[in-house]
Design an enzyme around this catalytic site. Structure first.
Site, PDB file in Angstrom:
ATOM      1  N   ASP A  29       0.831  -1.249  -0.081  1.00 53.52           N
ATOM      2  CA  ASP A  29      -0.010  -0.037  -0.146  1.00 53.52           C
ATOM      3  C   ASP A  29       0.907   1.136  -0.008  1.00 53.52           C
ATOM      4  O   ASP A  29       2.046   1.189   0.207  1.00 53.52           O
ATOM      5  CB  ASP A  29      -0.764  -0.088   1.197  1.00 53.52           C
ATOM      6  CG  ASP A  29      -1.769   1.361   1.458  1.00 53.52           C
ATOM      7  OD1 ASP A  29      -2.336   1.590   0.370  1.00 53.52           O
ATOM      8  OD2 ASP A  29      -1.610   1.614   2.442  1.00 53.52           O
ATOM      9  N   ASP A  62       0.055   5.189   0.971  1.00 51.40           N
ATOM     10  CA  ASP A  62      -0.166   6.159   2.217  1.00 51.40           C
ATOM     11  C   ASP A  62      -0.399   5.349   3.412  1.00 51.40           C
ATOM     12  O   ASP A  62      -1.538   4.445   3.664  1.00 51.40           O
ATOM     13  CB  ASP A  62      -1.561   7.042   1.806  1.00 51.40           C
ATOM     14  CG  ASP A  62      -1.411   7.786   0.356  1.00 51.40           C
ATOM     15  OD1 ASP A  62      -0.482   8.623   0.423  1.00 51.40           O
ATOM     16  OD2 ASP A  62      -2.096   7.575  -0.537  1.00 51.40           O
ATOM     17  N   THR A 120      -2.448   0.946  -4.450  1.00 47.92           N
ATOM     18  CA  THR A 120      -3.015   2.170  -3.760  1.00 47.92           C
ATOM     19  C   THR A 120      -4.548   2.222  -3.937  1.00 47.92           C
ATOM     20  O   THR A 120      -4.881   1.981  -5.324  1.00 47.92           O
ATOM     21  CB  THR A 120      -2.164   3.213  -4.103  1.00 47.92           C
ATOM     22  OG1 THR A 120      -2.797   4.400  -3.449  1.00 47.92           O
ATOM     23  CG2 THR A 120      -2.133   3.600  -5.558  1.00 47.92           C
ATOM     24  N   SER A 121      -5.318   2.844  -3.288  1.00 47.54           N
ATOM     25  CA  SER A 121      -6.425   3.150  -3.332  1.00 47.54           C
ATOM     26  C   SER A 121      -6.822   4.768  -3.943  1.00 47.54           C
ATOM     27  O   SER A 121      -7.959   4.945  -4.403  1.00 47.54           O
ATOM     28  CB  SER A 121      -7.468   3.113  -2.113  1.00 47.54           C
ATOM     29  OG  SER A 121      -7.561   1.820  -1.641  1.00 47.54           O
ATOM     30  N   LYS A 124     -10.298  -2.041  -2.387  1.00 45.62           N
ATOM     31  CA  LYS A 124     -10.035  -2.779  -1.048  1.00 45.62           C
ATOM     32  C   LYS A 124     -11.320  -2.180  -0.155  1.00 45.62           C
ATOM     33  O   LYS A 124     -11.760  -0.934  -0.173  1.00 45.62           O
ATOM     34  CB  LYS A 124      -8.731  -1.905  -0.367  1.00 45.62           C
ATOM     35  CG  LYS A 124      -7.808  -2.286  -1.137  1.00 45.62           C
ATOM     36  CD  LYS A 124      -6.414  -1.655  -0.503  1.00 45.62           C
ATOM     37  CE  LYS A 124      -5.125  -1.607  -1.390  1.00 45.62           C
ATOM     38  NZ  LYS A 124      -4.012  -0.606  -0.862  1.00 45.62           N
ATOM     39  N   ASP A 151      -1.266  -0.671   6.279  1.00 45.54           N
ATOM     40  CA  ASP A 151      -1.545   0.020   7.555  1.00 45.54           C
ATOM     41  C   ASP A 151      -3.064   0.174   8.055  1.00 45.54           C
ATOM     42  O   ASP A 151      -3.358   0.365   9.022  1.00 45.54           O
ATOM     43  CB  ASP A 151      -1.113   1.367   7.482  1.00 45.54           C
ATOM     44  CG  ASP A 151      -1.908   2.309   6.556  1.00 45.54           C
ATOM     45  OD1 ASP A 151      -2.387   3.470   6.982  1.00 45.54           O
ATOM     46  OD2 ASP A 151      -1.877   2.027   5.494  1.00 45.54           O
TER      47      ASP A 151
END
Length: 219
Positions: A14, A16, A109-110, A140, A165
């Protein structure tokens, strides 16, 4: 203290909260965005936020006819905020990524590709493989983003390790059949369900061998 070793063929990160911190930027931009669209703190409290694509968050907060415009607006705010120091490398990121061959890891990443590339470029991270919100139909905690990353790297999902995270991202990794490593950078360790939970990437060491990658962490 116990040292745990995980064997893998590919590492999926991931961004961020895992590789970089953009929390201050996110807070600034989404606070401004919320004021523009009349979203209250109570509205945010009803929605799962961290680790999900912006389009899904916005769709939970606004009528359908406003979603596209509102997503474009928050993306623009966040992209514009990057040059002002809105992104910092988290501990251990540079050393760990520098130790890996380019075809052994990906960023999943989202964020949109435009925003993800802006944040990564700002801190000198240039992944060969990047999966962003634009590339998937279900974000996600659905496993689709991580399964797509494994497919692009040509690695069996069972031989991939996910670094996350956020609970939503960890659920995605588990649903993809992958080993999960949680970083307690934005959530308390007890909130994170994973095969290994560490403070951040500096708690890990990586050894690249002819057979794959060995990740060792203190737990």
């Amino acid at each position: 203290m116990m040292i745990q070793t995980i064997h893998a063929q590919a590492l999926l990160f991931d961004n961020d909260g895992t590789l970089v911190s953009s929390l201050d930027s996110v807070d600034r931009c989404w606070t401004l965005w919320a004021a523009e669209y009349g979203i209250t703190p109570e509205d945010f409290a009803r929605v799962e936020l961290h680790g999900r694509p912006a389009v899904e968050i916005v769709a939970d907060l606004l009528p359908a006819h406003l979603v596209a415009e509102a997503v474009a607006r928050v993306e623009q705010l966040e992209v514009d905020d990057v040059p002002g120091g809105g992104v910092q490398l988290l501990p251990g990121t540079a050393a760990l990524l520098d130790s890996l061959p380019a075809d052994r890891w990906a960023v999943v990443t989202s964020a949109t590709r435009r925003l993800a590339e802006a944040r990564l470029e700002a801190v000198g991270i240039r992944p060969k493989t990047l999966i962003a919100a634009d590339d998937i139909t279900r974000g996600k905690p659905d496993p689709e983003p991580y399964l797509l990353a494994a497919r692009q790297l040509g690695v069996d999902p069972a031989r991939c390790v996910v670094f996350e995270d956020a609970p939503a991202g960890l659920r995605a990794g588990r649903a993809a059949g992958m080993t999960t490593v949680a970083l307690a950078t934005t959530h308390r360790a007890e909130e994170l369900r994973a095969d290994l939970v560490v403070e951040n990437l500096s708690a890990l060491s990586v050894l690249v061998t002819d057979h794959g990658v060995e990740i060792s962490g203190r737990r």
